[in-house]
Design a protein around this motif. Structure first.
Motif, PDB file in Angstrom:
ATOM      1  N   UNK A  61       0.746  -1.206  -0.040  1.00  0.00           N
ATOM      2  CA  UNK A  61       0.522  -0.508   0.119  1.00  0.00           C
ATOM      3  C   UNK A  61       0.604   1.465   0.103  1.00  0.00           C
ATOM      4  N   UNK A  62       0.435   2.492  -0.628  1.00  0.00           N
ATOM      5  CA  UNK A  62       1.657   3.403  -0.748  1.00  0.00           C
ATOM      6  C   UNK A  62      -0.029   4.703  -0.495  1.00  0.00           C
ATOM      7  N   UNK A  63      -0.052   5.788  -0.550  1.00  0.00           N
ATOM      8  CA  UNK A  63      -0.559   6.448  -0.246  1.00  0.00           C
ATOM      9  C   UNK A  63      -0.058   7.993  -1.693  1.00  0.00           C
ATOM     10  N   UNK A  64       1.256   7.078  -2.499  1.00  0.00           N
ATOM     11  CA  UNK A  64       1.571   7.860  -3.712  1.00  0.00           C
ATOM     12  C   UNK A  64       1.595   7.285  -4.681  1.00  0.00           C
ATOM     13  N   UNK A  65       0.117   6.529  -4.874  1.00  0.00           N
ATOM     14  CA  UNK A  65      -0.913   5.933  -6.038  1.00  0.00           C
ATOM     15  C   UNK A  65      -2.362   5.802  -5.409  1.00  0.00           C
ATOM     16  N   UNK A  66      -3.224   5.869  -6.169  1.00  0.00           N
ATOM     17  CA  UNK A  66      -4.582   6.362  -5.858  1.00  0.00           C
ATOM     18  C   UNK A  66      -5.262   5.152  -5.081  1.00  0.00           C
ATOM     19  N   UNK A  67      -5.784   4.888  -4.197  1.00  0.00           N
ATOM     20  CA  UNK A  67      -6.551   3.859  -3.388  1.00  0.00           C
ATOM     21  C   UNK A  67      -7.197   3.172  -4.241  1.00  0.00           C
ATOM     22  N   UNK A  68      -7.270   1.449  -4.533  1.00  0.00           N
ATOM     23  CA  UNK A  68      -7.874   1.049  -5.388  1.00  0.00           C
ATOM     24  C   UNK A  68      -9.334   1.284  -5.012  1.00  0.00           C
ATOM     25  N   UNK A  69      -9.958   1.717  -5.952  1.00  0.00           N
ATOM     26  CA  UNK A  69     -11.418   1.748  -6.634  1.00  0.00           C
ATOM     27  C   UNK A  69     -12.430   0.319  -5.705  1.00  0.00           C
ATOM     28  N   UNK A  70     -12.131  -0.389  -6.138  1.00  0.00           N
ATOM     29  CA  UNK A  70     -13.295  -1.776  -5.936  1.00  0.00           C
ATOM     30  C   UNK A  70     -11.749  -2.605  -4.639  1.00  0.00           C
ATOM     31  N   UNK A  71     -12.137  -4.218  -4.678  1.00  0.00           N
ATOM     32  CA  UNK A  71     -11.729  -5.166  -3.623  1.00  0.00           C
ATOM     33  C   UNK A  71     -10.758  -5.838  -4.263  1.00  0.00           C
ATOM     34  N   UNK A  72      -9.801  -5.010  -4.006  1.00  0.00           N
ATOM     35  CA  UNK A  72      -8.181  -5.448  -4.869  1.00  0.00           C
ATOM     36  C   UNK A  72      -7.046  -4.620  -3.646  1.00  0.00           C
ATOM     37  N   UNK A  73      -5.921  -5.558  -4.528  1.00  0.00           N
ATOM     38  CA  UNK A  73      -4.693  -4.408  -3.723  1.00  0.00           C
ATOM     39  C   UNK A  73      -3.884  -3.675  -4.523  1.00  0.00           C
ATOM     40  N   UNK A  74      -3.155  -2.161  -4.066  1.00  0.00           N
ATOM     41  CA  UNK A  74      -2.370  -1.607  -4.721  1.00  0.00           C
ATOM     42  C   UNK A  74      -1.437  -2.785  -5.677  1.00  0.00           C
ATOM     43  N   UNK A  75      -1.113  -3.376  -4.796  1.00  0.00           N
ATOM     44  CA  UNK A  75       0.360  -4.599  -5.355  1.00  0.00           C
ATOM     45  C   UNK A  75       0.494  -5.766  -4.303  1.00  0.00           C
ATOM     46  N   UNK A  76       0.474  -6.343  -4.408  1.00  0.00           N
ATOM     47  CA  UNK A  76       1.218  -8.182  -3.721  1.00  0.00           C
ATOM     48  C   UNK A  76       2.453  -8.262  -3.710  1.00  0.00           C
ATOM     49  N   UNK A  77       3.028  -8.675  -2.982  1.00  0.00           N
ATOM     50  CA  UNK A  77       4.565  -9.100  -2.967  1.00  0.00           C
ATOM     51  C   UNK A  77       4.003 -10.610  -2.079  1.00  0.00           C
ATOM     52  N   UNK A  78       4.846 -12.051  -2.526  1.00  0.00           N
ATOM     53  CA  UNK A  78       5.276 -12.718  -2.276  1.00  0.00           C
ATOM     54  C   UNK A  78       6.920 -13.018  -2.889  1.00  0.00           C
ATOM     55  N   UNK A  79       7.224 -13.455  -1.225  1.00  0.00           N
ATOM     56  CA  UNK A  79       8.937 -13.355  -1.893  1.00  0.00           C
ATOM     57  C   UNK A  79       9.418 -12.440  -2.911  1.00  0.00           C
ATOM     58  N   UNK A  80      10.289 -13.029  -3.947  1.00  0.00           N
ATOM     59  CA  UNK A  80      10.714 -12.103  -4.482  1.00  0.00           C
ATOM     60  C   UNK A  80      10.034 -11.149  -6.036  1.00  0.00           C
ATOM     61  N   UNK A  81       8.456 -11.457  -5.934  1.00  0.00           N
ATOM     62  CA  UNK A  81       7.958 -11.518  -6.614  1.00  0.00           C
ATOM     63  C   UNK A  81       6.782 -10.833  -6.132  1.00  0.00           C
ATOM     64  N   UNK A  82       7.136  -9.624  -7.146  1.00  0.00           N
ATOM     65  CA  UNK A  82       5.540  -8.425  -7.065  1.00  0.00           C
ATOM     66  C   UNK A  82       4.813  -7.778  -8.139  1.00  0.00           C
ATOM     67  N   UNK A  83       3.423  -7.587  -7.613  1.00  0.00           N
ATOM     68  CA  UNK A  83       2.296  -7.831  -8.823  1.00  0.00           C
ATOM     69  C   UNK A  83       1.669  -6.488  -8.077  1.00  0.00           C
ATOM     70  N   UNK A  84       1.932  -5.672  -9.198  1.00  0.00           N
ATOM     71  CA  UNK A  84       1.444  -4.313  -9.219  1.00  0.00           C
ATOM     72  C   UNK A  84      -0.037  -4.254  -9.918  1.00  0.00           C
ATOM     73  N   UNK A  85      -1.128  -4.009  -9.983  1.00  0.00           N
ATOM     74  CA  UNK A  85      -2.710  -4.208 -10.023  1.00  0.00           C
ATOM     75  C   UNK A  85      -2.959  -2.737 -10.978  1.00  0.00           C
ATOM     76  N   UNK A  86      -3.485  -2.788 -11.868  1.00  0.00           N
ATOM     77  CA  UNK A  86      -3.077  -1.988 -12.962  1.00  0.00           C
ATOM     78  C   UNK A  86      -3.794  -0.341 -12.410  1.00  0.00           C
ATOM     79  N   UNK A  87      -2.699   0.606 -13.041  1.00  0.00           N
ATOM     80  CA  UNK A  87      -3.210   1.691 -12.367  1.00  0.00           C
ATOM     81  C   UNK A  87      -3.398   2.893 -14.111  1.00  0.00           C
ATOM     82  N   UNK A  88      -4.140   4.010 -13.048  1.00  0.00           N
ATOM     83  CA  UNK A  88      -4.749   4.154 -14.317  1.00  0.00           C
ATOM     84  C   UNK A  88      -4.060   6.019 -14.047  1.00  0.00           C
ATOM     85  N   UNK A  89      -5.172   6.532 -14.932  1.00  0.00           N
ATOM     86  CA  UNK A  89      -4.632   7.953 -14.752  1.00  0.00           C
ATOM     87  C   UNK A  89      -5.072   8.470 -13.776  1.00  0.00           C
ATOM     88  N   UNK A  90      -4.915   8.613 -12.708  1.00  0.00           N
ATOM     89  CA  UNK A  90      -5.764   8.801 -11.160  1.00  0.00           C
ATOM     90  C   UNK A  90      -4.528   9.803 -10.175  1.00  0.00           C
TER      91      UNK A  90
END
Length: 132
Positions: free
Chosen positions: A6-35
């Motif tokens: 989570x970060x306040x430097x990107x928009x908060x998710x509009x629905x029920x998902x995380x901004x990003x998820x890290x598992x071990x060395x893998x980090x997935x960033x959810x789709x971001x838009x022009x907000x």
């Protein structure tokens, strides 16, 4: 162990998902838009170049909050609403990659043309990074 990013430097998710998820060395960033990260207001109506840069900055913010950099990204997915916007998006994307990937190994990328969840959105981008 899986952790939410989570970060306040990107928009908060509009629905029920995380901004990003890290598992071990893998980090997935959810789709971001022009907000705007502070207000979640959609910015730069009709300007795919400005929307692409804002979206990439939002992705970068989530990457950094998860302990990664753009250099760690192995895959970007870019979603556009119109084929006609490809060249303009690609120009801004290329400049961003040149600036933030000094090692020179560019991430993979797929570009998909879709209808996005908010009418003002011309672009959405997600990323996957491998850290370390």
């Amino acid at each position: 162990m899986k952790t939410e990013v989570r970060t306040t430097d990107a928009p908060a998710p509009a629905w029920v998902f995380s901004q990003g998820v890290r598992k071990g060395p893998i980090l997935q960033v959810s789709g971001q838009g022009p907000q705007d990260p502070a207000t979640s207001e959609y910015l730069h109506p009709g300007d795919v170049k400005a929307q692409t840069l804002r979206t990439l900055e939002n992705v970068r913010a989530v990457l950094e909050a998860g302990g990664a950099t753009v250099e760690d990204v192995v895959m970007f997915r870019v979603y556009l609403t119109k084929r006609a916007d490809f060249a303009a998006m690609n120009e801004v994307y290329g400049e961003f990659i040149d600036k933030h990937v000094p090692g020179g190994v560019k991430p993979c990328r797929t570009t998909i043309f879709v209808e996005l969840p908010h009418e003002a959105m011309l672009v959405e981008i997600d990323a996957q990074a491998v850290i370390g």
